[in-house]
Structure formats: C-alpha cells, structure tokens
Design an enzyme around this catalytic site. Structure first.
Site, PDB file in Angstrom:
ATOM      1  CG  HIS A 269      -1.815   1.112   1.418  1.00  0.00           C
ATOM      2  ND1 HIS A 269      -3.123   1.099   0.926  1.00  0.00           N
ATOM      3  CD2 HIS A 269      -1.691   2.351   1.910  1.00  0.00           C
ATOM      4  CE1 HIS A 269      -3.650   2.414   1.090  1.00  0.00           C
ATOM      5  NE2 HIS A 269      -2.614   3.241   1.759  1.00  0.00           N
ATOM      6  CD  GLU A 270       1.494   3.556   3.743  1.00  0.00           C
ATOM      7  OE1 GLU A 270       1.669   4.491   3.238  1.00  0.00           O
ATOM      8  OE2 GLU A 270       0.393   3.284   4.352  1.00  0.00           O
ATOM      9  CG  HIS A 273       0.410   6.227  -0.704  1.00  0.00           C
ATOM     10  ND1 HIS A 273      -0.631   6.855  -1.084  1.00  0.00           N
ATOM     11  CD2 HIS A 273      -0.302   5.512   0.454  1.00  0.00           C
ATOM     12  CE1 HIS A 273      -1.780   6.678  -0.625  1.00  0.00           C
ATOM     13  NE2 HIS A 273      -1.633   5.863   0.233  1.00  0.00           N
ATOM     14  CD  GLU A 299      -5.777   5.419   0.449  1.00  0.00           C
ATOM     15  OE1 GLU A 299      -4.751   6.251   0.610  1.00  0.00           O
ATOM     16  OE2 GLU A 299      -5.924   4.339   1.176  1.00  0.00           O
TER      17      GLU A 299
HETATM   18 ZN    ZN Z   1      -3.220   5.447   1.789  1.00  0.00          ZN
END
Ligand code: ZN
Length: 506
Positions: A269-270, A273, A299
């Site tokens: 997830h990170e 980003h 996101e």
């Molecule tokens: Zn996030």
C-alpha cells in the site's frame, strides 16, 4: 515543457519552490518523529516544527503572491489547461484558502486539535464518548467556521472542507457515487456471509518471523518498482508514506509475527503511494505539476498495488514459491488457492483499518454519512454514537460493543480532519477505473503479474497519472485517462467478480 516568458511567473514559481523546500524540511522532521526520534527530543521537535510551519505559512500568505497572481490571471497563456496554467490555478487555490482563514481561527484550530487528540486518546482508552464530546463539539464548530471563511458557492459547507483534500469534489458528487456502491456492497457482504466457502484463516496467523517478513516485504516492494536508491522502508506505529522530495521517499510499515497480511499489504500500500511520489516530475518539484492531484488519486495508487495487484491470484502465482522459501516450513503444504482465499477473507469487523477489500468502503461511507450532517447542523455531536451504531448494524450486521471500537476508533476527527474520509473510498473507485483503462491498453495484466512483470503497469501509471502531477483536478484527470466520469461500477464489478469466484456465488 518550456516555461512561459513572464517575469511575474518566474518570480512566483521561484517563491513557491523555496517554500516547498522549507516544507520538505518539516516533512523530514515529521518522518523522523514517527520513526527514530528519542522520547526526550519531543519538545525540541515540537519547537522546530512550529517554527518551520510558521515560516511556511508566512511565505504562503505573502501579499506579493496575490499581486503576482492578479497580473498572471489577466494573461491568456495562464488561462487554459497548460502546465503553467495549472501551476497558477493551484497557487491561487492555496493562497485563497490560506488568506481567507484568519490568524485567530488557524491558531484556535491548532490549539484545540492538539488538546483534543489527547482527550481522544483518553476517551478511547476509557471507552467513554462523553469525555470527548465537548472537544468534538468545539472542532465541528471551528470546521463550520472554516467552511464559511473559505466559501462554498452554491454548494454545501462540507464542500469547502472536502476541497482541501480532494480539490473540485463536492458532497453531492460523492453521495451520487457512494449510494449505489453502498447498496451493492451491503448485498455482497450478506451473500458472502451466507456462503459455504470458509477460507482457512490459520494460514495467515501462523508464525511469520519478523526478519523474514522484512526481507520479503522489501523484495515485493522492489518487484513492483519502488526504487530503494530514492527511498527507504522503516517501521512506525501508524504506517505512512512521506514524499520528502525528488529522490527521497520514505515508507513505513509495522510487523505482527502472527498476522502475515499486516506488514506485507501495508508495505505494498505505502509503496503504491511511494511509486506515485517517485513518478512525479522532479523538475517541477514544489509546483502543482510536481505534486499529486489529490488524496483520492494518491489512494487510488496505493489501493491498486495493495488490492488489485497484491491480493490478486496472479501476483501469488509468482510469489507463492518465494514466500514458501522465505517462511519455510509454514507454507510448505499450503496450496496457491488456499493461500489466495486466506488473504482475501471477507468478514464484517469493527475496525476500519483492519477491514477487508469489500467491507472497507462501508466503513468509509458510514463516516461520510455522519460528517456531512454534523457540519450542516442536522446531526448533533451527542447523537454520534447512537447513529454510528445504528448505521453500522444496517451496513455490516454488527453492533459495536462500545465506542472504542465504534465512533472513537479513528484519530481523524480529533485532529480536525473532517472531509478526509471520502478520499479513501474515492481512491478505491478511481483505482478500479484506472485499472480497467490500463488493462484495455496493455492487455491481460494477470498474465504479466503471474510472470512477475509489474513494469508495464507501473510505466502506464507513470505516464498517465504520476507525470501529470496536478495538471488536472481529480475528476478531469479521470476523464482524460479513462474517458469516463467517476463511477462506482468498475469497483462493484471487480468486487463481485473476484469475491463471487472466491465464495462460490453465482
Ligand atoms: Zn493510503
């Protein structure tokens, strides 16, 4: 891209870039605060941060910016969709927002949110909403004041708050996308609950030594294209990604030896980003063209890599053998399909940040449905727990046993972040729309993932989204990239297809 010949423009951009440089120092100190700062350094750090944010604020609200903007806005070369126009547009938006808020309101917000975060921690520990209620009342009143000061045209006060995180988005547009999504998801959750397929959770709760998880997570982040010569991965209690600037992007995750998904999917997830941050145009650092379009678009990148890629069967076709090797002997007798089912268990639960891909959006929509009437005055703060629990029961079939796992679970409201939550679900919708567009152009992405090829998707995102920075507002970017307007349909289709197969629904 060649910069327009204009002394005012050159001066404005120069001013902005220095401000961004200053802000990046604060970001770096903020990262350090969450990772390595010794406890006794907290006070000095607070002073350093206050000094820097004061300097950034002063530069952001300098009257000179207003003068330069007025000159440029009369010039036709800054009134279209060009990169220079986007820079001017965003400087105007930030400048207006910053100068419309009085010093008194900014200081009061900062004071109240610092104190109320303490009150929130205590209230959550004691499972006692009543002690937090007066603080939330103060925050709602201040956020209403903020909305009035910022202005919202013919829209709703909530729009002014939303605009800080998702420029151009309105409560009405969010509502239009959320309503059908909510109806579909409530049904899907019920059908999954009635399914006879019961994945084996023990697969993901065996013993996964932290050192092995660390190396596996790094390997996965590298595989999807995160550049470790331009970033780091460290540990933090609350994982985040901080794009300090060109060549420096900091990721954090957290490890649980007995729960495999937390660290790995947190890392993916990170890293999603992080790929966005690493893909921004480095020459445009400090300007809109070198900045993410919105929190929702940000996101969409993290969710795409976490869910559409990391939780796909194809990803594990490639990674199951490395995982078996890394965590031996835990996964030796686990089949690909059983593993894939275990990392995609759908089960209503109380805590948003632990929710699965299907129920997650319902947690977000619940918060939006409370925030909006709180700001408009149609809902009283005292009624939040009751309405929360009632809505939770309607959506997820569960009633929180107390407010700690109900309306007190998130830090956002105590920090004054009202209008932020919708960006999480918007991100999921954008992700589905972008993923479809990528697939249409690149062909079958699953086949590539199964071979360990993630570069085609990363490069596509880079060209279509990352390198465009904030040239367009989110809804316009979506249209430019996919030819579509915001829609819940691609996300709904994805979830029905994926979980319909996993849970044997027809
Ligand atoms: Zn996030």
């Amino acid at each position: 891209m060649s910069a327009p010949e204009s002394p005012a423009y050159t001066e404005l951009i120069g001013h902005l870039q220095k401000t961004s440089l200053l802000a990046s120092c604060a970001h770096l100190l903020g990262w350090d605060e969450q990772t390595y700062l010794p406890t006794q350094g907290a006070e000095l750090r607070a002073d350093q941060m206050a000094l820097l944010s004061g300097m950034v604020h002063e530069r952001t609200t300098s009257p000179r910016i207003g003068e330069l903007l007025s000159q440029l806005e009369n010039d036709s070369q800054f009134n279209n969709e060009s990169p220079a126009s986007a820079n001017v547009r965003e400087i105007r938006r930030t400048y207006e927002r910053a100068t419309r808020l009085s010093q008194k309101l900014v200081e009061e917000l900062s004071r109240v949110t610092t104190l109320s975060q303490q009150a929130w921690i205590e209230a959550r520990q004691k499972r006692d909403f009543a002690t937090f209620q007066p603080w939330l009342e103060k925050i709602v009143a201040l956020k209403r004041e903020e909305a009035t000061a910022v202005g919202y045209g013919d829209g709703l006060p909530y729009d002014a708050l939303l605009d800080d995180y998702e420029p151009g988005m309105t409560a009405t547009k969010v509502q239009e996308a959320f309503s059908p999504l909510r109806d579909e998801l409530v049904q899907l959750v019920q059908r999954i609950a009635g399914s006879t397929h019961k994945p084996d959770r023990s697969i993901i709760t065996s013993s996964y030594p932290v050192a092995a998880q660390r190396s596996f997570g790094r390997q996965a982040a590298e595989a999807i294209g995160f550049d470790f010569s331009a970033g780091r991965l460290d540990e933090a209690a609350h994982p985040f990604c901080s794009g300090i600037g060109p060549g420096d992007c900091r990721l954090t995750t957290r490890y649980d030896e007995n729960y495999f998904p937390q660290a790995l999917f947190g890392t993916l997830h990170e890293a999603g980003h992080g790929l966005y941050e690493q893909g921004l145009n480095r020459n445009a650092f400090g300007t809109a063209m070198g900045t993410a379009a919105s929190l929702g678009i940000h996101e969409s990148q993290s969710r795409m890599w976490e869910n559409f890629v990391g939780r796909s069967r194809a990803f594990w076709q490639h990674f199951i053998i490395p995982a078996q090797r890394t965590f031996a002997p835990v996964l030796d007798d686990v089949s690909l399909d059983d593993f894939y089912a275990a990392i995609n268990i759908v089960e209503p639960s109380f805590i948003r940040v632990e929710a699965d891909e299907v129920t997650y959006n319902l947690h977000v929509m619940l918060r939006f449905e409370l925030e909006q009437p709180l700001i408009s005055g149609d809902l009283q703060v005292a009624d939040v727990p009751a309405v929360w629990n009632e809505t939770f029961e309607k959506y997820l079939g569960l009633t929180p046993p107390d407010d700690a796992v109900g309306c007190l679970q998130d830090v956002h409201w105590s920090a004054g972040l009202i209008g932020y939550f919708p960006t999480y679900a918007l991100g999921n919708m954008y992700a589905a729309q972008f993923f479809n567009a990528a697939q249409q152009e690149l062909g079958d992405l699953s086949e590539m993932f199964a071979r360990g090829e993630f570069a085609p998707l990363k490069d596509w995102l880079r060209t279509n989204i990352h390198e465009r920075g904030h040239q367009f507002q989110a809804d316009r970017l979506l249209e430019v990239v996919t030819g579509e307007k915001l829609s819940h349909q691609p996300l709904t289709d994805h979830l029905k297809r994926k979980f319909g197969a996993l849970y044997g629904l027809d």
